[in-house]
Design an enzyme around this catalytic site. Structure first.
Site, short mmCIF file in Angstrom:
data_model
loop_
_atom_site.label_atom_id
_atom_site.label_comp_id
_atom_site.label_asym_id
_atom_site.label_seq_id
_atom_site.Cartn_x
_atom_site.Cartn_y
_atom_site.Cartn_z
N LYS A 75 0.81 -1.21 0.00
CA LYS A 75 0.00 0.00 0.00
C LYS A 75 0.85 1.26 0.00
O LYS A 75 0.34 2.35 -0.29
CB LYS A 75 -0.98 -0.02 1.16
N ASP A 123 -7.20 0.32 7.81
CA ASP A 123 -6.91 -0.77 8.72
C ASP A 123 -5.48 -0.67 9.22
O ASP A 123 -5.05 -1.43 10.08
CB ASP A 123 -7.09 -2.12 8.00
#
Length: 398
Positions: A75, A123
């Site tokens: 990410k 998250d």
């Protein structure tokens, strides 16, 4: 559980907007942005020949994203890329000229970026990427975290100067709160999930992921026959399926079969595939695969995966643990890999399928199969990793 893709859009061409996101020119531009950031280096592609022999396939390759930009996750390529793109676009508008990639940290660009506020829900890994991208540009970041995000992951985000907002509930609740607050305050929401009317920025996030895929395709000795790819909202799964489908088609090579993997406790993509439309599922008991604990697929990702996925699959908690331990203590001369609770889920699915005769038959896995998976995260919570694996990340890597 395994569910073959029977959606009416299966094998239809991608929509033009999605083709543009993963076109060679766009993918090469994303790579140039990655190279312009401090600390860029291609991550390693690890072959596991002993594991392949054990499970009667020709090859298993793992793209190891545990070191990407020092953030420990794929990410790092997505959220930060979107923030940088948006900052340069705003600078171009403000300065009345096209701002080049080489001006990322120029005073003129930072003078514009300092007025930006970017926000997202996370998250853990996406928020860290957005915060790093904002810090690089001099922008402000506000990151919304839900109750299941560990303190270690929150601290990893805060190190980039992000403001942390805690939200009761799960990931989807934090997405809703981040979106509501950003709209109210006029901030830019940089989400890795998409919904009707909000597609461009999540598409940029997915476009950022293509750097790891381009690196992998350039290094793989042959095209894989099967790709087991984990999914939360579906961003990395859709990016992988779209990029590889288009890249191998352009090269005249048969595309792999893409098997999209959900945690059993958060199987929003598999349930959407079962019902034939994008659905929101009810939250269950939290899963150890915290980075994948999402209850509604991204609109863009779902649109792509209905066309490109061969099958949808779930793994349970012990499958994820088994994959982490398998990568930490490999067979024979295979090299060890540090995979977080969500990082090894693609491999977990392969290990389940490889030992099930019906699944092997349904997926067409045989001794000529070449398996590709992505270790999407390393030990982003080192204490949790050591509790699960029994050794620290440093000890695993020797």
């Amino acid at each position: 559980m395994l569910l073959l893709n029977t959606h009416p859009d299966r094998n239809k061409p991608f929509e033009e907007l999605d083709r543009e996101v993963f076109a060679p020119s766009a993918v090469n531009e994303a790579l140039q942005y990655a190279r312009a950031r401090p600390g860029y280096a291609p991550t390693r592609l690890v072959e596991l020949p002993e594991l392949a022999r054990k499970h009667c396939v020709a090859a298993v390759h793992v793209k190891d994203e545990s070191t990407r930009f020092g953030l420990g996750s794929f990410k790092a390529l997505g959220g930060a890329y979107a923030v940088i793109r948006l900052a340069l676009e705003q600078a171009s508008d403000a300065l009345g000229r096209m701002v080049a990639i080489g001006e990322l940290q120029s005073e003129a660009v930072r003078a514009v970026a300092v007025r930006m506020v970017v926000a997202c829900a996370t998250d853990g890994n996406h928020g860290k990427s957005v915060a790093q991208g904002a810090a690089l540009m001099g922008a402000r970041s506000v990151i919304f975290v839900h109750a299941g995000v560990s303190q270690a992951r929150i601290e990893a985000i805060a190190q980039f100067g992000a403001e942390i907002v805690r939200v009761d509930g799960n990931y989807d609740d934090s997405v809703a709160e981040a979106t509501r607050t950003a709209q109210e305050k006029g901030w830019t929401i940089v989400s890795d999930t998409s919904w009707p009317g909000y597609e461009r920025i999540p598409s940029l996030v997915m476009q950022g992921y293509t750097t790891l895929l381009l690196e992998a395709v350039q290094e793989l000795p042959q095209a894989p026959t099967h790709v087991f790819i984990q999914a939360g909202v579906g961003g990395i799964a859709a990016a992988t399926a779209a990029f590889m489908s288009l890249a191998y088609a352009a090269a005249g090579t048969v595309a792999p079969r893409f098997i999209v993997v959900d945690p059993k406790r958060a199987a929003c993509l598999l349930e959407s595939a079962r019902q034939g439309e994008r659905v929101r599922i009810e939250g269950q008991e939290p899963t150890i695969m915290a980075m994948l604990e999402c209850y509604e697929p991204s609109l863009v990702a779902w649109r792509i995966l209905t066309r490109a996925a061969h099958a949808f699959m779930t793994v349970d908690e012990q499958d994820a643990v088994h994959a982490m331990r398998t990568l930490a203590a490999p067979i024979g001369a295979d090299r060890p890999i540090v995979a977080g609770e969500s990082g090894g889920v693609g491999l977990a699915a392969f290990l389940v399928a490889a030992q099930d005769a019906d699944m092997r038959r349904s997926l067409g896995i045989d001794d000529a199969s070449r398996i590709f998976v992505i270790n999407t995260e390393g030990a982003t919570d080192p204490e949790q990793y050591q509790r699960i694996v029994g050794r620290s990340p440093e000890a695993v890597l020797g």
